[in-house]
Write a protein that holds these residues in place. Structure first.
Motif, short mmCIF file in Angstrom:
data_model
loop_
_atom_site.label_atom_id
_atom_site.label_comp_id
_atom_site.label_asym_id
_atom_site.label_seq_id
_atom_site.Cartn_x
_atom_site.Cartn_y
_atom_site.Cartn_z
N ASP A 16 0.81 -1.21 0.00
CA ASP A 16 0.00 0.00 0.00
C ASP A 16 0.85 1.26 0.00
OD1 ASP A 16 1.01 -0.04 2.55
OD2 ASP A 16 -0.93 -0.29 3.55
N GLY A 17 2.14 1.10 -0.32
CA GLY A 17 3.02 2.26 -0.38
C GLY A 17 3.06 2.87 -1.77
N ALA A 18 3.53 4.10 -1.84
CA ALA A 18 3.67 4.79 -3.12
C ALA A 18 4.68 4.07 -4.00
CB ALA A 18 4.11 6.23 -2.88
N PRO A 19 4.64 4.28 -5.32
CA PRO A 19 5.61 3.64 -6.21
C PRO A 19 7.05 3.95 -5.82
CG PRO A 19 3.81 4.57 -7.49
CD PRO A 19 3.62 5.03 -6.07
N LEU A 20 7.94 3.17 -6.33
CA LEU A 20 9.36 3.24 -5.98
C LEU A 20 9.92 4.65 -6.15
CD1 LEU A 20 12.05 1.83 -5.26
CD2 LEU A 20 12.32 1.33 -7.70
N ALA A 69 8.63 -5.49 -15.16
CA ALA A 69 8.14 -4.49 -16.11
C ALA A 69 7.44 -3.35 -15.39
CB ALA A 69 7.20 -5.14 -17.12
N GLU A 70 6.83 -3.65 -14.26
CA GLU A 70 6.05 -2.65 -13.50
C GLU A 70 6.83 -2.08 -12.33
OE1 GLU A 70 2.68 -5.01 -12.46
OE2 GLU A 70 1.77 -4.88 -14.45
N LEU A 71 8.14 -2.22 -12.37
CA LEU A 71 8.99 -1.85 -11.24
C LEU A 71 8.79 -0.41 -10.78
CD1 LEU A 71 11.31 -3.17 -9.57
CD2 LEU A 71 12.90 -2.10 -11.15
N TRP A 72 8.63 0.51 -11.71
CA TRP A 72 8.53 1.92 -11.36
C TRP A 72 7.12 2.36 -10.98
CZ3 TRP A 72 12.83 4.16 -10.17
CH2 TRP A 72 14.02 3.86 -10.84
N THR A 73 6.14 1.51 -11.24
CA THR A 73 4.75 1.93 -11.01
C THR A 73 4.00 1.09 -9.99
OG1 THR A 73 4.01 0.53 -12.86
CG2 THR A 73 4.54 2.83 -13.36
N THR A 76 4.64 -0.28 -3.17
CA THR A 76 5.76 -0.73 -2.36
C THR A 76 5.28 -1.17 -0.98
OG1 THR A 76 6.17 1.52 -1.57
CG2 THR A 76 7.40 0.80 -3.53
N ARG A 77 6.16 -1.87 -0.29
CA ARG A 77 5.95 -2.20 1.12
C ARG A 77 7.33 -2.30 1.77
NH1 ARG A 77 3.10 -7.50 2.47
NH2 ARG A 77 1.53 -6.86 0.93
N PRO A 78 7.42 -2.17 3.10
CA PRO A 78 8.73 -2.22 3.76
C PRO A 78 9.49 -3.50 3.42
CG PRO A 78 7.06 -1.45 5.29
CD PRO A 78 6.32 -1.92 4.06
N GLY A 120 15.46 -2.27 6.88
CA GLY A 120 14.22 -3.02 7.05
C GLY A 120 12.97 -2.26 6.71
N GLY A 121 12.97 -0.95 6.92
CA GLY A 121 11.77 -0.17 6.67
C GLY A 121 11.72 0.49 5.31
N ASP A 122 12.75 0.33 4.49
CA ASP A 122 12.76 0.96 3.16
C ASP A 122 11.63 0.42 2.29
OD1 ASP A 122 14.93 2.46 3.85
OD2 ASP A 122 16.37 1.39 2.59
N PRO A 123 10.86 1.28 1.62
CA PRO A 123 9.75 0.82 0.79
C PRO A 123 10.22 0.38 -0.60
CG PRO A 123 9.79 3.22 0.83
CD PRO A 123 10.90 2.75 1.74
#
Length: 248
Positions: A16-20, A69-73, A76-78, A120-123
């Motif tokens: 539920d995080g914003a894209p990379l 293919a969808e890496l940038w869009t 994310t999650r921790p 550990g917390g990086d999205p």
């Protein structure tokens, strides 16, 4: 204390995080290399047969290529929620209290073929790339990571416990890090390297180190901490510890 974990090939889906956003990840010195590898991985996903070959995938694993293919869009999650598998099952972040989770995210980091190092917390999004993969048009991952990641790890001014597997440790070795080998001991006293359950044992050690309130400053104090927790740990006087477990 910083505990370095290996990643897992399997990743939890969604998030539920914003894209990379590479700018929010630990160690901004790694941003350019992260972007170079990520762009190459996305480009590779446009050629499915080439992606299968480069990543060692079968046609039944094409969903992994779609993830790339969808890496940038993709969401994310921790990192500690993204990686799955035997080690992360034993680490069991989901059972931690909020205070324990905070301590764990501060102490645990994951070696990554794509990101080099994430706390550990990086999205991060779901992806597929292993340390031994070869991306078309780029040098080896070791050649890419070692010059930029080694200084980051060398600058860590606390005890480093390196639980990474060999291929990930080779991306950027950490001088002076404490390592851990897991040996299985049979009733007759003979020993062998643990293979199948190696990750589970390291996951339990990682959980212990993530949650302890102690701050071991060297390998001797670390050994004492693990022994007080009931583990059979041996030390030969160097920087390596040996965890001895009963043979199944």
């Amino acid at each position: 204390m910083l505990v370095l974990l290996p990643p897992s090939e399997t990743k939890a889906p969604g998030g539920d995080g914003a894209p990379l956003d590479l700018a929010v990840l630990t160690a901004p010195e790694l941003t350019d290399t992260r972007a170079e590898i990520a762009d190459a991985l996305v480009k590779l996903a446009g050629d499915v047969p080439a992606a299968r070959t480069a990543l060692g995938l079968s046609p039944t694993q094409d969903a992994e290529i779609v993830r790339n293919a969808e890496l940038w869009t993709s969401p994310t999650r921790p990192a500690l929620e993204r990686y799955t598998g035997v080690l992360y099952d034993a680490l069991d972040v989901g059972s931690m209290t909020r205070a324990q989770r905070s301590r764990a995210t501060g102490r645990l980091a994951v070696g990554s073929a794509l990101f080099g190092l994430v706390r550990g917390g990086d999205p991060i999004p779901a992806y597929r790339l292993s340390a031994g993969s070869a991306l078309p048009g780029l040098p080896t991952l070791r050649a890419l990571w070692k010059p930029v990641l080694s200084p980051v790890l060398a600058a860590v001014d606390e005890l480093v416990v390196d639980l990474r597997s060999g291929s990930y440790a080779a991306l950027a070795p950490v001088p002076g890090a404490v390592t851990l080998e897991v040996l299985s001991e049979r009733p007759d006293g003979t020993r062998s390297v643990v293979s199948h359950f190696n990750k589970a044992h390291k996951g339990r050690v990682a959980r212990l180190l993530a949650l302890t309130t102690a701050e071991p400053a060297d390998v001797v104090r670390l050994r004492s901490l693990l022994r007080r927790a009931g583990l059979h740990v041996e030390h030969d006087g160097g920087r390596a510890l040996t965890l001895v477990v009963a043979a199944p």
